[in-house]
Design an enzyme around this catalytic site. Sequence first.
Site, PDB file in Angstrom:
ATOM      1  N   GLN A 133      -3.644   1.771   7.129  1.00 18.73           N
ATOM      2  CA  GLN A 133      -4.167   0.953   6.027  1.00 18.73           C
ATOM      3  C   GLN A 133      -3.678  -0.487   6.180  1.00 18.73           C
ATOM      4  OE1 GLN A 133      -2.581   2.145   2.243  1.00 18.73           O
ATOM      5  NE2 GLN A 133      -4.149   1.109   1.057  1.00 18.73           N
ATOM      6  N   GLY A 134      -4.584  -1.405   6.486  1.00 20.48           N
ATOM      7  CA  GLY A 134      -4.219  -2.815   6.658  1.00 20.48           C
ATOM      8  C   GLY A 134      -4.484  -3.624   5.403  1.00 20.48           C
ATOM      9  N   SER A 136      -1.413  -4.937   2.861  1.00 23.26           N
ATOM     10  CA  SER A 136      -0.348  -5.898   2.564  1.00 23.26           C
ATOM     11  C   SER A 136      -0.132  -6.886   3.709  1.00 23.26           C
ATOM     12  CB  SER A 136       0.964  -5.166   2.280  1.00 23.26           C
ATOM     13  OG  SER A 136       0.862  -4.365   1.129  1.00 23.26           O
ATOM     14  N   SER A 168       1.785   1.704   7.498  1.00 22.69           N
ATOM     15  CA  SER A 168       2.313   3.018   7.872  1.00 22.69           C
ATOM     16  C   SER A 168       1.550   3.617   9.050  1.00 22.69           C
ATOM     17  CB  SER A 168       2.240   3.982   6.684  1.00 22.69           C
ATOM     18  OG  SER A 168       2.998   3.493   5.600  1.00 22.69           O
ATOM     19  N   GLU A 250      -5.856   6.779  -3.485  1.00 26.09           N
ATOM     20  CA  GLU A 250      -4.482   6.870  -2.993  1.00 26.09           C
ATOM     21  C   GLU A 250      -3.539   7.315  -4.107  1.00 26.09           C
ATOM     22  OE1 GLU A 250      -1.043   4.176  -0.759  1.00 26.09           O
ATOM     23  OE2 GLU A 250      -2.738   3.183  -1.712  1.00 26.09           O
ATOM     24  N   SER A 375       2.928  -1.119  -7.043  1.00 30.91           N
ATOM     25  CA  SER A 375       4.289  -1.067  -7.565  1.00 30.91           C
ATOM     26  C   SER A 375       4.332  -0.500  -8.979  1.00 30.91           C
ATOM     27  CB  SER A 375       4.910  -2.471  -7.566  1.00 30.91           C
ATOM     28  OG  SER A 375       4.301  -3.288  -8.554  1.00 30.91           O
ATOM     29  N   GLU A 377       5.527  -1.705 -11.686  1.00 33.71           N
ATOM     30  CA  GLU A 377       5.132  -2.663 -12.718  1.00 33.71           C
ATOM     31  C   GLU A 377       3.613  -2.830 -12.773  1.00 33.71           C
ATOM     32  OE1 GLU A 377       9.251  -3.113 -11.545  1.00 33.71           O
ATOM     33  OE2 GLU A 377       7.405  -3.167 -10.366  1.00 33.71           O
TER      34      GLU A 377
END
Length: 392
Positions: A133-134, A136, A168, A250, A375, A377
């Site tokens: 998965q590209g 970030s 990953s 996901e 994240s 948050e």
Amino acid sequence: MMDAKAMEGQDFRQEVRAWLKASFPPSLTGVSGLVFQSDAHAAAASPDYQLWRRRMQEKGWGVPHWPSRYGGADMDEAGIRILAEEMTAIGAFNPIRSFGTMMLGPTLLEYGNEEQKREHLPPIAGHERRWCQGFSEPGAGSDLASLQTRCVDMGDHWLVSGQKIWTSGADQADWCFALVRTDTSRKQGGISFLLIDMKSPGVEARPIVLISGSTHFCEVFFNDVKVPKGNLVGEVNQGWTIAKRLLQFERNSLSEVKAEITSLAPLAHRHVGTDALGRIDNPDLRARMIRNAMRHEAYMATVRRFGQESKGGAETPISALKNLWSEIIQQRSELLVELLGSNGLGWSGDAYAEDELEATRAWLHSKAFSIYGGSYEVQNNITAKRTLGLPA
């Protein structure tokens, strides 16, 4: 008297149970199907694992809900539930589970054209093509929409230049589904969704060594990489919409826990000791272990309830479930290291048993659970707006 539908369900359950008994290798009982879990990694090299994967692939049960023409089994929700229950009952796992089945596959089923589906879905269903998965980038983490990897229309192909981070399995992947910038004048509205062959000239993946000792994260460089025009999913600049849908898949996969957590009590009895009543000889630790186990049971009951409610059209609060599960696993990892005492501080060496070393690695790795997939948050913000209806 049992109706016809219930009878069909019972017949199918017996069929599944008999097939699993004949097909699932006992040596793999209890092995985790989670991506990058150490026991799954070790087992994956065994002949039994390869046999199990091949058998599940032939049945189409690795992605049972997918159409058979793409490698699935055309199974309905009732059948999927029965299959999951019977697998859990014998400690079996899905050997086809991957980023391809959890994220890209469902996304292609919704947004991909027929050519893309036929090219990519069968190899995913057969675990023959690995994906990374590209998303970030060094300057685009939680604020993913600020990504800068450029994708220029060169007429007969796309030209991609930029860098991704925390990718990953990129060093082992065959393909990458990536978000790229096709318009610099807009933020979310200038992003497209592209499929990139990792063997293309100009693609470089470098593993990142983590504090846990794992190296499954990578940084990926795209140096003027040529990508066929047909590898664009959806329309140009529609990538943000597609990415949000993929992230839902996901988070759903991260919140759907099919296997029970092993009790910490036997380890606690061995390492902490027991009192005169046979209880763990540390009241505070004992209370926190019980609280964590209760939260896990409540979580599992909640997941089952949402599963039932979703059949009536109710929306499942995936972000809230993802955060709850992250907390439960992180707390459990902390408890495990604590009850091991000095044996839970092992980094390497013969002085520690392998399960003790693994407990330390798992504790360190668990810190990422509240980051990846969005994240903690960010998930709370999504829950506040979409589930609770609070103002932005």
